[in-house]
Design a protein around this motif. Structure first.
Motif, mmCIF file in Angstrom:
data_model
loop_
_atom_site.group_PDB
_atom_site.id
_atom_site.type_symbol
_atom_site.label_atom_id
_atom_site.label_comp_id
_atom_site.label_asym_id
_atom_site.label_seq_id
_atom_site.Cartn_x
_atom_site.Cartn_y
_atom_site.Cartn_z
ATOM 1 N N TRP A 1 29.001 102.216 57.177
ATOM 2 C CA TRP A 1 30.366 102.026 57.482
ATOM 3 C C TRP A 1 30.278 100.420 57.813
ATOM 4 O O TRP A 1 31.531 100.043 57.622
ATOM 5 N N SER A 2 29.054 99.610 57.992
ATOM 6 C CA SER A 2 29.411 98.442 58.051
ATOM 7 C C SER A 2 29.758 97.617 56.799
ATOM 8 O O SER A 2 30.216 96.545 56.972
ATOM 9 N N PHE A 3 29.422 98.154 55.757
ATOM 10 C CA PHE A 3 29.909 97.547 54.680
ATOM 11 C C PHE A 3 31.405 98.165 54.105
ATOM 12 O O PHE A 3 31.972 97.248 53.353
ATOM 13 N N GLN A 4 31.711 98.947 54.788
ATOM 14 C CA GLN A 4 33.212 99.390 54.653
ATOM 15 C C GLN A 4 34.223 98.993 55.553
ATOM 16 O O GLN A 4 35.419 99.078 55.609
ATOM 17 N N VAL A 5 33.855 98.137 56.590
ATOM 18 C CA VAL A 5 34.623 97.909 57.718
ATOM 19 C C VAL A 5 35.757 97.213 57.515
ATOM 20 O O VAL A 5 35.578 96.226 56.570
ATOM 21 N N SER B 1 30.747 98.784 47.421
ATOM 22 C CA SER B 1 30.285 100.104 47.402
ATOM 23 C C SER B 1 28.821 100.059 47.070
ATOM 24 O O SER B 1 28.208 100.991 47.332
ATOM 25 N N LEU B 2 28.490 98.995 46.128
ATOM 26 C CA LEU B 2 27.129 98.832 45.791
ATOM 27 C C LEU B 2 25.938 98.548 46.777
ATOM 28 O O LEU B 2 25.035 99.404 46.963
ATOM 29 N N PHE B 3 26.627 98.213 47.919
ATOM 30 C CA PHE B 3 25.696 97.684 49.055
ATOM 31 C C PHE B 3 25.775 99.255 49.754
ATOM 32 O O PHE B 3 24.525 99.750 50.537
ATOM 33 N N GLY B 4 26.819 99.756 50.020
ATOM 34 C CA GLY B 4 26.770 101.214 50.759
ATOM 35 C C GLY B 4 25.852 102.147 49.920
ATOM 36 O O GLY B 4 25.593 103.162 50.563
#
Lengths: 282, 275
Positions: free
Chosen positions: A212-216, A260-263
């Motif tokens: 979630w932190s990469f989607q915030v 998305s890659l990090f997630g």
């Protein structure tokens, strides 16, 4: 039997999978959203990586991840352990700390702007009038990210505490009583009995936190829109502005791909854990 | 003994402080919703000297909150119906079928839970724009259905798993088809699950921001959240009226939460607690 799953699958494929794949494709094209897309190779990624704002945003995503892996986690663990020690009025307290989670982000964001951070109508302004000198953190590029994080933490930590408390209740009472009789204090109990007892839940919540932190997006977009001076910019706000305000779909989709890659790394751990569990449950 | 009493006192203090911190912004918002803007800037922490209910009437009239709340209710209701209709049969087969294809399908839905909105938002917007579906409330409900159904499928699946298979076998002996087994035997027993799903999906649809603000741009069909967002910039001036609007939008959700807190909490923490 497949007919039973078909409607749900069809909607999911049309709304999520196909547009998702189109995003991956669009990252390699130049397109303004109206005309014919032209092949661009890695040009979108080059222009993204040449943009200093991208690096600010990426750093902010990492800072956000670190904050959320530490602050709400610790608050929630201590709170859940405290609830374990106090047998009375647990339900009321759980409802109170859960309440922020059900409020709309747009409303919560505005209330914090007006009632907490505002130098005119908020708590910050009131403290200024009472001897403490604090400037509006939302107007300061160095502090705006932390101010928004504080809003999101307020909204999130109580939910986490309720989750941990529910997990702790599954630990056998004998184990907790035995530790208490051995004279274990609050932190010893937390460290040696409660924490090991809820490890699977803890691991799952940490992985979800990274995802979630990469989607915030919501709170940052509502409260600061990534500003001031890109101080609270994250990849999602960068992508959104590029797509809908700058009309640079290529750059927006490239940023969406990076995020998305990090997630994805965290997602693969999540999927591995979930499928392992459902396999053992079957 | 004294140490354990000390521990207990510290825990109580901690719980008190935490509850206070959770309630403070909410109390401030409700309190200041009843004050004039001048009163708010003089002292935001003081209780209102006189209850200014006119903030609520002017928020309701100036912001046209009525129609936008109606749109929110429409989106939420449509989403609930579509999610329940599609997720329930899907959860049934995913719980009962063991084949490789169904395992893959389970994996696919699980993966789609973690996909960020940003990964499909932009193409979706331009596709919908081309199809004339921007500013359409059913279209927004369709997107919500796709977003919220994977979670609902997994929640409902645990309900199906807990229904004894013997019931279905008995109806099989009577010659029931797969659909009849689902509709007459399993579905009635899934009711508590469906109610939980309806509550969580309704809550999410009520509060949703990103999709609503992107896909509903016409002032005549925005949801209450978008209306509120558009009305109140960062440097809003009429805070009394703004806070009154906030209270109106949040009130139905809080009332539902107070009445059904166990279902809210169980539904939202479902899947998070591992044993």
């Amino acid at each position: 039997m497949w007919l039973f799953a078909l409607p749900a699958l069809l909607i999911n494929v049309c709304i999520i999978l196909i547009p998702g794949l189109l995003t991956l494709m669009a990252a390699f094209f130049v397109w303004d959203g109206v005309g014919t897309p032209a092949w661009a190779g890695l040009a979108n990624f080059h222009s993204l990586f040449d943009d200093p704002v991208f690096w600010t945003a990426l750093t902010n995503n990492f800072i956000w991840t670190a904050i959320f892996l530490i602050v709400p986690m610790c608050l929630a663990l201590v709170m859940a352990a405290a609830l374990m020690m106090v047998p009375s009025s647990r339900i009321v307290v759980q409802c109170i700390i859960f309440l922020p989670r059900i409020l709309a982000a747009a409303v919560t964001g505005r209330v914090f702007q007006g009632m907490i951070f505002s130098p005119v109508t908020g708590l910050v302004g009131w403290l200024n009038g009472h001897g403490l000198s604090i400037s509006d953190p939302l107007a300061d590029p160095d502090r705006s990210l932390y101010a928004v994080a504080a809003v999101d933490i307020w909204h999130w930590w109580g939910f986490l505490a309720v989750v941990y408390f529910a997990a702790m209740r599954q630990i056998s009472v004998d184990q907790i009583e035995a530790a208490r009789l051995d004279g274990a204090g609050f932190f010893a109990l937390l460290r040696y009995v409660l924490l090991p007892g809820i490890r699977p839940t803890l691991v799952l919540m940490m992985i979800l936190t990274v995802i979630w932190s990469f989607q915030v997006f919501e709170f940052i977009y509502i409260v600061t829109q990534g500003g001031p001076a890109n101080g609270s910019e994250v990849l999602a706000t960068l992508a959104y502005r590029n797509a809908f305000f700058a009309g640079d779909i290529g750059k927006a989709t490239a940023a969406a791909c990076v995020m998305s890659l990090f997630g994805l790394c965290a997602t693969s751990v999540y999927l591995w854990l979930q499928t392992r569990d459902s396999a053992s449950a079957a | 003994m004294t140490e354990s009493r000390l521990n207990r006192t510290l825990c109580l203090i901690l719980i008190g402080v935490a509850s206070f911190a959770s309630l403070l912004p909410i109390v401030l918002a409700v309190m200041n919703a009843l004050k004039t803007t001048v009163e708010i800037s003089t002292n935001p922490l003081a209780p209102p000297r006189q209850l200014h209910w006119e903030n609520f009437t002017s928020a309701w009239n100036n912001a046209a909150l009525g129609p936008s709340l109606l749109h929110t209710a429409e989106v939420a209701a449509l989403t609930i119906v579509m999610v329940c209709a599609t997720a329930a049969p899907c959860a049934y087969v995913l719980a009962r079928q063991r084949g490789r294809g169904f395992r893959l399908l389970t994996f696919y839905f699980m993966a789609s839970i973690t996909i960020p909105v940003q990964l499909y938002l932009y193409p979706l917007y331009f596709i919908f724009a081309k199809l004339g579906l921007v500013n359409s409330i059913p279209a927004v409900a369709l997107i919500y259905t796709a977003m919220f159904s994977p979670f609902s499928i997994f929640l409902l699946r645990t309900y199906v798993v807990s229904i004894p298979y013997a019931l279905e076998e008995a109806s099989e002996v009577d010659g029931a088809t797969a659909w009849q087994k689902f509709y007459y035997v399993v579905l009635p027993m899934m009711r508590p699950g469906l109610l939980t799903v309806a509550i969580i999906v309704g809550l999410n649809a009520w509060n949703e921001f990103v999709i609503a603000v992107t896909f509903l741009q016409n002032d005549s069909n925005v949801t209450a959240i978008v209306k509120f967002y558009n009305l109140t910039g960062q440097y809003s001036t009429d805070w009394g009226e703004m806070l009154a609007a906030a209270v109106i939008i949040v009130l139905p959700v809080v009332l539902a939460f107070v009445l059904l807190q166990r279902r809210f909490i169980d539904g939202m923490t479902a899947g998070a607690v591992k044993s």
